[in-house]
Design a protein around this motif. Structure first.
Motif, PDB file in Angstrom:
ATOM      1  N   GLN A  87       0.540  -1.205  -0.020  1.00  0.00           N
ATOM      2  CA  GLN A  87      -0.017   0.054  -0.054  1.00  0.00           C
ATOM      3  C   GLN A  87       0.908   1.207   0.023  1.00  0.00           C
ATOM      4  O   GLN A  87       0.568   2.248  -0.915  1.00  0.00           O
ATOM      5  N   GLU A  88       2.042   1.267   0.690  1.00  0.00           N
ATOM      6  CA  GLU A  88       2.880   2.469   0.880  1.00  0.00           C
ATOM      7  C   GLU A  88       3.283   2.910  -0.507  1.00  0.00           C
ATOM      8  O   GLU A  88       3.567   4.063  -0.934  1.00  0.00           O
ATOM      9  N   LEU A  89       3.831   1.894  -1.147  1.00  0.00           N
ATOM     10  CA  LEU A  89       4.669   2.052  -2.548  1.00  0.00           C
ATOM     11  C   LEU A  89       3.241   2.286  -3.563  1.00  0.00           C
ATOM     12  O   LEU A  89       3.673   3.324  -4.307  1.00  0.00           O
ATOM     13  N   HIS A  90       2.058   1.980  -3.342  1.00  0.00           N
ATOM     14  CA  HIS A  90       1.019   2.258  -4.150  1.00  0.00           C
ATOM     15  C   HIS A  90       0.779   3.586  -4.198  1.00  0.00           C
ATOM     16  O   HIS A  90       0.390   4.458  -4.944  1.00  0.00           O
TER      17      HIS A  90
ATOM     18  N   ILE B 144       1.241   9.281  -6.000  1.00  0.00           N
ATOM     19  CA  ILE B 144       1.834  10.581  -5.765  1.00  0.00           C
ATOM     20  C   ILE B 144       2.536  11.004  -7.001  1.00  0.00           C
ATOM     21  O   ILE B 144       2.501  12.142  -7.799  1.00  0.00           O
ATOM     22  N   VAL B 145       3.457  10.294  -7.567  1.00  0.00           N
ATOM     23  CA  VAL B 145       4.297  10.423  -8.567  1.00  0.00           C
ATOM     24  C   VAL B 145       3.785  10.761  -9.992  1.00  0.00           C
ATOM     25  O   VAL B 145       3.775  11.698 -10.467  1.00  0.00           O
TER      26      VAL B 145
ATOM     27  N   VAL C  93      10.897   2.817  -8.576  1.00  0.00           N
ATOM     28  CA  VAL C  93      10.596   4.099  -8.598  1.00  0.00           C
ATOM     29  C   VAL C  93      11.357   4.855  -7.303  1.00  0.00           C
ATOM     30  O   VAL C  93      11.352   4.451  -6.081  1.00  0.00           O
ATOM     31  N   PRO C  94      12.006   5.774  -7.828  1.00  0.00           N
ATOM     32  CA  PRO C  94      12.964   6.372  -6.563  1.00  0.00           C
ATOM     33  C   PRO C  94      12.084   7.233  -5.565  1.00  0.00           C
ATOM     34  O   PRO C  94      10.959   7.373  -5.812  1.00  0.00           O
ATOM     35  N   SER C  95      12.470   7.330  -4.308  1.00  0.00           N
ATOM     36  CA  SER C  95      11.783   7.698  -3.275  1.00  0.00           C
ATOM     37  C   SER C  95      11.772   9.064  -2.944  1.00  0.00           C
ATOM     38  O   SER C  95      11.160   9.538  -2.313  1.00  0.00           O
ATOM     39  N   SER C  96      12.660  10.005  -4.134  1.00  0.00           N
ATOM     40  CA  SER C  96      12.526  11.369  -3.617  1.00  0.00           C
ATOM     41  C   SER C  96      11.653  12.111  -4.974  1.00  0.00           C
ATOM     42  O   SER C  96      11.733  11.497  -5.956  1.00  0.00           O
ATOM     43  N   ASP C  97      11.071  13.232  -4.745  1.00  0.00           N
ATOM     44  CA  ASP C  97      10.515  13.716  -5.656  1.00  0.00           C
ATOM     45  C   ASP C  97      11.372  14.184  -6.863  1.00  0.00           C
ATOM     46  O   ASP C  97      10.734  13.715  -8.041  1.00  0.00           O
ATOM     47  N   THR C  98      12.557  14.938  -6.771  1.00  0.00           N
ATOM     48  CA  THR C  98      13.219  15.207  -7.917  1.00  0.00           C
ATOM     49  C   THR C  98      13.943  14.155  -8.564  1.00  0.00           C
ATOM     50  O   THR C  98      13.502  14.061  -9.857  1.00  0.00           O
ATOM     51  N   ASP C  99      14.150  12.971  -7.885  1.00  0.00           N
ATOM     52  CA  ASP C  99      14.715  11.723  -8.609  1.00  0.00           C
ATOM     53  C   ASP C  99      13.627  11.111  -9.433  1.00  0.00           C
ATOM     54  O   ASP C  99      13.708  10.472 -10.365  1.00  0.00           O
TER      55      ASP C  99
END
Length: 197
Positions: free
Chosen positions: A8-11, A16-17, A57-63
């Motif tokens: 769920q957290e990854l989903h 969000i991405v 999928v990278p965990s930071s917004d920019t990445d």
């Protein structure tokens, strides 16, 4: 083969991405293909790849944004390879279907703005491929020079030099265009309301 469910957290993170990048990715494609429906199809391919990649999928917004645009570049490259003939025909058809503008002041302003935009697009298209993509990433997609360099796999100093040269060429080409001379002349002419009677 049945895929394991995405935690769920990854989903939530992927959602969000997608929310934060879908509009930018669609603009990226719309500026690089001739048909809006092609842009939508290409966006769908990127989003599908995003959902299928799961933990990659990278965990930071920019990445995550950089990663999405990296996928978009690969999708676009494949689109160009497989659809070159169709895109050439679409260009020809679009040119034949252009509509003559209405002749009133508001319509003339819109036409002039469209002509200026077309002139700028053509000047950008006249750049070599590497410079063109760099300028488009910076000015159309909102990346910094460093981010664009990273996406293009070049170092920052190369990107800065290439960008500076591209801007010089664009300024020269646009200043030599007839629309530039007409605009300069129009600014120096008195308006009908204030001119001599």
């Amino acid at each position: 083969m049945v895929r394991a469910p995405v935690p769920q957290e990854l989903h939530d993170w992927i959602a969000i991405v997608v929310d934060e990048n879908a509009d930018g990715l669609l603009r990226y494609f719309r500026r690089r293909v001739n048909l809006p429906e092609d842009a939508a199809d290409l966006l769908g391919l990127v989003l599908l790849a995003l959902w299928e990649s799961g933990t990659k999928v990278p965990s930071s917004d920019t990445d995550a944004r950089m990663w999405c645009f990296g996928i978009a570049r690969n999708v676009l490259r494949e689109h160009y390879r497989s659809a070159a003939k169709r895109l050439a025909l679409a260009d020809e058809l679009r040119d034949h279907l252009r509509v003559s503008p209405l002749h009133d002041n508001a319509a003339d302003s819109v036409v002039e703005a469209n002509m200026r935009a077309e002139t700028a697009r053509n000047a950008i298209k006249a750049l070599n491929k590497r410079s063109r993509e760099l300028v488009m990433l910076i000015h159309w997609d909102g990346f910094s020079i460093a981010e664009a360099a990273r996406l293009l796999s070049i170092n920052d100093s190369t990107a800065r030099t290439r960008y500076a040269r591209a801007l010089q060429r664009l300024k020269r080409d646009l200043s030599e265009h007839p629309l530039h001379d007409e605009a300069a002349g129009a600014r120096s002419q008195p308006s009908p309301a204030t001119g001599a009677r």
